[in-house]
Design a protein around this motif. Structure first.
Motif, PDB file in Angstrom:
ATOM      1  N   ALA A   1      12.026 -10.794   7.518  1.00 35.67           N
ATOM      2  CA  ALA A   1      11.114  -9.514   6.795  1.00 35.67           C
ATOM      3  C   ALA A   1      11.026  -9.698   5.011  1.00 35.67           C
ATOM      4  N   GLY A   2      11.229 -10.984   4.920  1.00 33.89           N
ATOM      5  CA  GLY A   2      11.384 -11.310   3.416  1.00 33.89           C
ATOM      6  C   GLY A   2      12.701 -10.989   2.812  1.00 33.89           C
ATOM      7  N   ASP A   3      12.735 -11.215   1.450  1.00 33.30           N
ATOM      8  CA  ASP A   3      14.131 -10.831   0.902  1.00 33.30           C
ATOM      9  C   ASP A   3      14.584  -9.589   0.644  1.00 33.30           C
ATOM     10  N   GLY A   4      13.639  -8.406   0.875  1.00 35.47           N
ATOM     11  CA  GLY A   4      14.042  -7.105   0.797  1.00 35.47           C
ATOM     12  C   GLY A   4      13.377  -6.302   1.944  1.00 35.47           C
ATOM     13  N   GLY A   5      13.799  -5.175   1.841  1.00 37.17           N
ATOM     14  CA  GLY A   5      13.339  -4.136   2.880  1.00 37.17           C
ATOM     15  C   GLY A   5      14.129  -4.173   4.288  1.00 37.17           C
ATOM     16  N   ASP A   6      13.600  -3.748   5.240  1.00 38.35           N
ATOM     17  CA  ASP A   6      14.126  -3.716   6.707  1.00 38.35           C
ATOM     18  C   ASP A   6      14.349  -4.872   7.189  1.00 38.35           C
ATOM     19  N   GLN A   7      15.530  -5.234   8.071  1.00 32.45           N
ATOM     20  CA  GLN A   7      15.934  -6.616   8.463  1.00 32.45           C
ATOM     21  C   GLN A   7      16.303  -6.241  10.008  1.00 32.45           C
ATOM     22  N   TRP A   8      16.311  -7.265  10.588  1.00 29.26           N
ATOM     23  CA  TRP A   8      16.776  -7.464  12.038  1.00 29.26           C
ATOM     24  C   TRP A   8      18.157  -7.174  12.128  1.00 29.26           C
ATOM     25  N   GLU A   9      18.666  -6.101  12.741  1.00 27.89           N
ATOM     26  CA  GLU A   9      20.208  -5.593  12.204  1.00 27.89           C
ATOM     27  C   GLU A   9      20.734  -5.096  13.389  1.00 27.89           C
ATOM     28  N   GLN A  10      21.972  -4.350  13.053  1.00 26.91           N
ATOM     29  CA  GLN A  10      22.923  -3.836  14.124  1.00 26.91           C
ATOM     30  C   GLN A  10      22.154  -3.230  15.160  1.00 26.91           C
ATOM     31  N   ALA A  11      22.421  -3.355  16.399  1.00 31.99           N
ATOM     32  CA  ALA A  11      21.999  -2.611  17.419  1.00 31.99           C
ATOM     33  C   ALA A  11      20.350  -2.316  17.688  1.00 31.99           C
ATOM     34  N   GLU A  12      19.772  -3.607  17.070  1.00 30.37           N
ATOM     35  CA  GLU A  12      18.087  -3.290  17.115  1.00 30.37           C
ATOM     36  C   GLU A  12      17.798  -4.341  18.172  1.00 30.37           C
ATOM     37  N   PRO A  13      17.354  -4.204  19.477  1.00 31.22           N
ATOM     38  CA  PRO A  13      16.924  -5.271  20.420  1.00 31.22           C
ATOM     39  C   PRO A  13      15.897  -5.701  20.347  1.00 31.22           C
ATOM     40  N   LEU A  14      16.001  -7.297  20.476  1.00 30.79           N
ATOM     41  CA  LEU A  14      14.482  -7.988  20.339  1.00 30.79           C
ATOM     42  C   LEU A  14      14.675  -8.821  21.766  1.00 30.79           C
ATOM     43  N   THR A  15      13.518  -8.696  22.307  1.00 30.82           N
ATOM     44  CA  THR A  15      13.094  -9.529  23.597  1.00 30.82           C
ATOM     45  C   THR A  15      12.524 -11.014  23.295  1.00 30.82           C
ATOM     46  N   PHE A  16      12.993 -12.061  23.515  1.00 30.62           N
ATOM     47  CA  PHE A  16      12.645 -13.316  23.441  1.00 30.62           C
ATOM     48  C   PHE A  16      12.332 -14.000  25.023  1.00 30.62           C
ATOM     49  N   TRP A  17      11.328 -14.687  24.910  1.00 34.75           N
ATOM     50  CA  TRP A  17      11.169 -15.335  26.451  1.00 34.75           C
ATOM     51  C   TRP A  17      10.261 -16.586  26.175  1.00 34.75           C
ATOM     52  N   TRP A  18      10.413 -17.570  27.335  1.00 28.70           N
ATOM     53  CA  TRP A  18       9.849 -18.831  27.285  1.00 28.70           C
ATOM     54  C   TRP A  18       9.835 -19.182  28.705  1.00 28.70           C
ATOM     55  N   GLN A  19       8.974 -20.239  29.274  1.00 26.05           N
ATOM     56  CA  GLN A  19       8.630 -20.562  30.470  1.00 26.05           C
ATOM     57  C   GLN A  19       8.845 -22.018  30.620  1.00 26.05           C
ATOM     58  N   SER A  20       9.452 -22.263  32.009  1.00 25.36           N
ATOM     59  CA  SER A  20       9.919 -23.580  32.269  1.00 25.36           C
ATOM     60  C   SER A  20       9.310 -23.941  33.905  1.00 25.36           C
ATOM     61  N   THR A  21       9.370 -25.129  33.957  1.00 25.28           N
ATOM     62  CA  THR A  21       9.106 -25.698  35.338  1.00 25.28           C
ATOM     63  C   THR A  21      10.296 -25.887  36.294  1.00 25.28           C
ATOM     64  N   VAL A  22      11.430 -25.696  35.490  1.00 19.67           N
ATOM     65  CA  VAL A  22      12.742 -25.802  36.163  1.00 19.67           C
ATOM     66  C   VAL A  22      13.515 -24.668  36.430  1.00 19.67           C
ATOM     67  N   PRO A  23      14.084 -24.241  37.381  1.00 24.70           N
ATOM     68  CA  PRO A  23      14.764 -23.053  37.656  1.00 24.70           C
ATOM     69  C   PRO A  23      16.287 -23.214  37.067  1.00 24.70           C
ATOM     70  N   PRO A  24      16.900 -22.229  36.637  1.00 25.50           N
ATOM     71  CA  PRO A  24      18.188 -22.326  36.151  1.00 25.50           C
ATOM     72  C   PRO A  24      19.197 -22.719  37.308  1.00 25.50           C
ATOM     73  N   ALA A  25      20.312 -23.519  36.885  1.00 25.58           N
ATOM     74  CA  ALA A  25      21.351 -24.027  37.669  1.00 25.58           C
ATOM     75  C   ALA A  25      22.385 -22.926  37.385  1.00 25.58           C
TER      76      ALA A  25
END
Length: 237
Positions: free
Chosen positions: A171-195
């Protein structure tokens, strides 16, 4: 990649990730991968492993736990059962990771009550610590969650680092940030299943890196990794 500004922030200058101030930053910006909003995905059933449909873990280092992570892997929309043993050839698997800096506020999961780090004031990246095996080029995050956690100036830039995916959050050097207890969902796709769960994920928070387990693709020497070939594509729901 920047979320749209609104309100009084509309005339604010862009954050540091949009205006590279060094050669390294410019190179990273040039390599960024277009993100697809998590809400735009249409997913099918989740893989059910020994821990159930979701894997819960703490991202930690010797100093303590710096985040909880809840992960799962889903098949495309329309598949009511997601079993790699019976899935059709060519099935695309969506790896989803919900990361809570500090904790997830659920005492019976993740790092748990009273086991978190000191208050996370600034988390700056979520990343893989191993190559993203089978990565198709489709990747993203929840833009609504980023807006709620960080505000209208949120940047999430996705790049590759030695074959691994990195989501840099700022969020730059000032202001609000990604911080305590703020969930963020990330995702990616693969041709390979998990082991199975592997220590392959990390958060950079409070100027340190903390690692933990999450679903990770199995061995697939012939699988293409888009990070290695500069391939980007749309998501397959």
């Amino acid at each position: 990649m920047m979320l749209a500004a609104c309100g009084s922030d509309a005339d604010e200058p862009p954050t540091d990730l949009e205006t590279a101030e060094s050669v390294g930053a410019a190179e990273a910006l040039a390599r960024n991968i277009e993100a697809v909003d998590f809400l735009d995905l249409e997913l099918g059933a989740k893989i059910v492993g020994p821990q159930g449909p979701e894997v819960k873990a703490a991202l930690s280092n010797p100093e303590g736990n710096f985040a909880d992570m809840r992960s799962y892997v889903a098949c495309p929309a329309g598949m009511t059962v997601c079993d790699p043993a019976t899935a059709p050839e060519g099935t695309i698997y969506t790896y989803v990771h919900i990361v809570y800096p500090g904790e997830d506020n659920q005492p019976d999961s993740g790092s748990g009550e009273g086991a978190d780090s000191s208050d996370v004031e600034r988390a700056t990246a979520f990343r893989m610590t191993r190559p993203s095996t089978g990565f198709t080029g489709a990747v993203g995050y929840s833009k609504d969650e980023a807006m709620a956690a960080i505000g209208a100036k949120a940047d999430v830039v996705i790049t590759c680092d030695d074959g691994a995916l990195v989501w840099t959050v700022s969020a730059g050097d000032g202001g609000d940030q990604w911080e305590q207890a703020e969930p963020l969902t990330f995702w990616w796709q693969s041709t390979v299943p998990p082991a199975g769960p592997v220590e392959a994920y990390a958060i950079e928070a409070n100027y340190t890196m903390a690692m933990g387990n999450g679903p990770y693709p199995g061995e697939a020497p012939d699988a293409v990794n888009a990070c290695d070939r500069d391939i980007v594509s749309g998501a397959e729901g």
